[in-house]
Design an enzyme around this catalytic site. Structure first.
Site, PDB file in Angstrom:
ATOM      1  N   GLY A  71       0.714  -1.255   0.146  1.00  0.00           N
ATOM      2  CA  GLY A  71       0.147   0.055  -0.026  1.00  0.00           C
ATOM      3  C   GLY A  71       0.796   1.352  -0.237  1.00  0.00           C
ATOM      4  N   THR A  72       1.899   1.167   0.755  1.00  0.00           N
ATOM      5  CA  THR A  72       2.558   2.643   1.011  1.00  0.00           C
ATOM      6  C   THR A  72       3.361   2.822  -0.608  1.00  0.00           C
ATOM      7  OG1 THR A  72       3.322   1.904   3.081  1.00  0.00           O
ATOM      8  CG2 THR A  72       4.802   3.359   1.937  1.00  0.00           C
ATOM      9  N   ASN A 147      -8.424   3.768   8.197  1.00  0.00           N
ATOM     10  CA  ASN A 147      -7.796   2.764   9.131  1.00  0.00           C
ATOM     11  C   ASN A 147      -7.932   2.636  10.488  1.00  0.00           C
ATOM     12  OD1 ASN A 147      -6.026   4.728   8.057  1.00  0.00           O
ATOM     13  ND2 ASN A 147      -4.432   3.922   9.623  1.00  0.00           N
ATOM     14  N   GLN A 175      -7.971  -0.100   3.153  1.00  0.00           N
ATOM     15  CA  GLN A 175      -8.588  -0.597   4.256  1.00  0.00           C
ATOM     16  C   GLN A 175     -10.159  -0.977   3.892  1.00  0.00           C
ATOM     17  OE1 GLN A 175      -8.044  -1.642   7.211  1.00  0.00           O
ATOM     18  NE2 GLN A 175      -5.972  -0.765   7.276  1.00  0.00           N
ATOM     19  N   SER A 195      -3.578  -3.504  -0.821  1.00  0.00           N
ATOM     20  CA  SER A 195      -2.597  -4.110  -0.002  1.00  0.00           C
ATOM     21  C   SER A 195      -2.998  -5.373   0.148  1.00  0.00           C
ATOM     22  CB  SER A 195      -1.965  -3.417   1.191  1.00  0.00           C
ATOM     23  OG  SER A 195      -1.201  -4.037   1.624  1.00  0.00           O
ATOM     24  N   GLY A 196      -2.087  -6.372  -0.257  1.00  0.00           N
ATOM     25  CA  GLY A 196      -2.289  -7.809  -0.046  1.00  0.00           C
ATOM     26  C   GLY A 196      -2.566  -8.100   1.419  1.00  0.00           C
ATOM     27  N   HIS A 197      -1.550  -7.728   2.417  1.00  0.00           N
ATOM     28  CA  HIS A 197      -1.741  -8.397   3.827  1.00  0.00           C
ATOM     29  C   HIS A 197      -2.838  -7.714   4.527  1.00  0.00           C
ATOM     30  CE1 HIS A 197       0.052  -4.936   6.376  1.00  0.00           C
ATOM     31  NE2 HIS A 197       0.271  -4.544   5.030  1.00  0.00           N
ATOM     32  N   THR A 233      11.929  -7.065 -10.645  1.00  0.00           N
ATOM     33  CA  THR A 233      11.335  -8.637 -11.044  1.00  0.00           C
ATOM     34  C   THR A 233      10.356  -8.681 -10.194  1.00  0.00           C
ATOM     35  OG1 THR A 233      13.565  -9.287 -11.472  1.00  0.00           O
ATOM     36  CG2 THR A 233      12.059 -11.038 -10.570  1.00  0.00           C
ATOM     37  N   CYS A 321       1.971   2.180  13.261  1.00  0.00           N
ATOM     38  CA  CYS A 321       3.184   2.973  13.608  1.00  0.00           C
ATOM     39  C   CYS A 321       2.928   3.823  14.687  1.00  0.00           C
ATOM     40  CB  CYS A 321       3.520   3.536  12.313  1.00  0.00           C
ATOM     41  SG  CYS A 321       2.374   4.780  11.700  1.00  0.00           S
TER      42      CYS A 321
HETATM   43  C1  PLP Z   1      -5.257   3.175   4.782  1.00  0.00           C
HETATM   44  C2  PLP Z   1      -3.720   2.470   4.592  1.00  0.00           C
HETATM   45  N1  PLP Z   1      -3.019   2.921   3.696  1.00  0.00           N
HETATM   46  C3  PLP Z   1      -1.911   2.594   3.355  1.00  0.00           C
HETATM   47  C4  PLP Z   1      -1.358   1.469   4.070  1.00  0.00           C
HETATM   48  C5  PLP Z   1      -0.128   0.878   4.119  1.00  0.00           C
HETATM   49  O1  PLP Z   1      -0.177  -0.240   3.499  1.00  0.00           O
HETATM   50  P1  PLP Z   1       1.247  -1.461   3.410  1.00  0.00           P
HETATM   51  O2  PLP Z   1       1.509  -1.764   4.882  1.00  0.00           O
HETATM   52  O3  PLP Z   1       0.988  -2.371   2.324  1.00  0.00           O
HETATM   53  O4  PLP Z   1       2.291  -0.357   3.155  1.00  0.00           O
HETATM   54  C6  PLP Z   1      -2.239   1.211   5.295  1.00  0.00           C
HETATM   55  C7  PLP Z   1      -1.455   0.164   6.306  1.00  0.00           C
HETATM   56  O5  PLP Z   1      -1.784   0.328   7.456  1.00  0.00           O
HETATM   57  C8  PLP Z   1      -3.499   1.712   5.590  1.00  0.00           C
HETATM   58  O6  PLP Z   1      -3.919   1.285   6.722  1.00  0.00           O
END
Ligand code: PLP
Length: 386
Positions: A71-72, A147, A175, A195-197, A233, A321
């Site tokens: 996601g980042t 989130n 989210q 984001s996958g996780h 890759t 974080c």
């Molecule tokens: C709303 C939102 N955006 C972006 C991210 C970042 O995603 P990633 O952990 O896959 O970098 C998060 C992760 O908590 C999120 O909640």
């Protein structure tokens, strides 16, 4: 010791079917997806199948999906890929730091940034977005679901405003994916991050939806991977797992997983709100089905998280974080909570693996832990009577 995990907005466990789908790509199917021989063709086909699955989750074409490291990276690629110095970006005060800090960096490089405030429910007023548009506005980036509170923004209206003004619109749907149905054409967004996780796939893989025709400046330079939009890759096992998680996400809507999750969340929330001097953060806003954010006046949120963890329940004070930081949540303070109340807030977030027994377990622990911590706080009575 029994351990119950109610912090699925931080990360979700990889589901067994996802694990099984990934396993061969750590072993027998090891090829580089760019190689032209058998081994490469095998992994290329797997990556393209996963692309179809992720595209199906978002209602777009497979060619509009760019795989990233999460996601980042997707948020950063959307922002830096479209906005440069001399331009103007509109975002909100409650975005994830992946958006906020990217915008801060853009501002330091000479791009103007407008931060749209939110109301007490954590809601962006669409008229504010409209008013913030300038002749040099390049991009609007407003998240789909928050989130910390799970609050869902009026992204379809914002998408219409952006389209009418001929401005790119990005939405961070990290989210929201797998929890609410997403259709990029209904939202009218040009870019969308997932984001996958956060959808029971692996960590370290994500995607950016990039509408056909969007001219995006890449962040990484190297090979022509991902149609020259993201060099490097491909993370084949990660992408395969992400694709499987997307498939399970789509199947979950058909099985009513979202409704079941909302019912479990609502029961948890209802019973927790019976504890004295508590309240729901973001009350009245539409929300994703898995999240509730509650303040417990007279409590230090970090202390409650630690006390519950010692008894086997994992919850959070909000963004992962921020744990350990003294600053209260930027999301809750932007919604108008006073700092003590923001610090007294806890996020409970459910995942597909959670059961009714998990909710029972939480309900057996939280009320007594809250009252024990309040007994240790000599000023509690003064705080709640304010
Ligand atoms: C709303 C939102 N955006 C972006 C991210 C970042 O995603 P990633 O952990 O896959 O970098 C998060 C992760 O908590 C999120 O909640």
């Amino acid at each position: 010791m029994l351990r119950v995990y109610l912090d699925n907005n931080a990360t979700t466990p990889v589901l067994p079917d996802v694990m099984e789908a990934m396993r061969p790509y750590f072993g027998e199917h090891f090829g580089n997806a760019s190689s032209i021989h058998h081994h490469g063709q095998e992994t290329r086909a797997a990556v393209e199948r996963a692309r179809e699955s992720v595209a199906a989750l978002l209602g777009c074409r497979a060619s509009e999906i760019v795989f990233t490291s999460g996601g980042t990276e997707s948020d950063n690629l959307a922002i830096f890929g479209l906005a440069q110095s001399g331009g103007h970006v509109i975002t909100s005060t409650i975005e994830h730091h992946a958006v906020l800090n990217a915008c801060k960096h853009l501002a330091a490089k000479g791009c103007e940034v407008t931060y749209i405030p939110v109301d007490g429910r954590g809601f962006v007023e669409t008229e504010d977005v409209k008013r913030a548009i300038r002749s040099n506005t390049k991009l609007i980036s407003i998240m789909l679901a928050n989130n910390e509170t799970g609050g869902v923004q009026p992204v379809a209206e914002i998408g219409r405003i952006a389209a009418e003004a001929d401005i790119y619109f990005h939405t961070d749907a990290v989210q929201a994916a797998g929890k609410v149905a997403i259709d990029v054409n209904k939202i009218e967004c040009d870019l969308l991050t997932i984001s996958g996780h956060k959808i029971h796939g692996p960590q370290g893989v994500g995607a950016l939806y990039v509408r056909k025709g969007t001219q995006l400046e890449p962040m990484l330079y190297g090979g022509r991977h991902e149609r020259s939009r993201r060099a490097g890759t491909e993370n084949v096992p990660g992408i395969v797992g992400f694709g499987k998680a997307a498939e399970l996400g789509i199947a979950g809507f058909e099985l009513g997983d979202d409704r079941k999750m909302a019912a479990a969340r609502d029961r948890l929330e209802r019973e927790l709100l019976e504890i004295e001097a508590t309240g729901l953060n973001g009350e009245g806003a539409p929300r994703v089905p898995n999240t509730t954010n509650i303040y417990f006046d007279g409590i230090d949120g970090e202390a409650l998280v630690i006390a519950l963890d010692l008894k086997g329940l994992a919850v959070s004070t909000g963004a992962a974080c921020s744990s350990g930081a003294i600053e209260p949540s930027h999301v809750l303070t932007a919604m108008g909570l006073r700092p003590e109340r923001a610090r007294a807030s806890i996020r409970f977030s459910l995942g597909k693996q959670n059961t009714a027994e998990d909710v029972d377990f939480a309900l057996s622990l939280v009320p007594e832990t809250v009252s024990r911590l309040r007994e240790l706080n000599p000023v509690y009575r003064t705080v709640v009577s304010k």
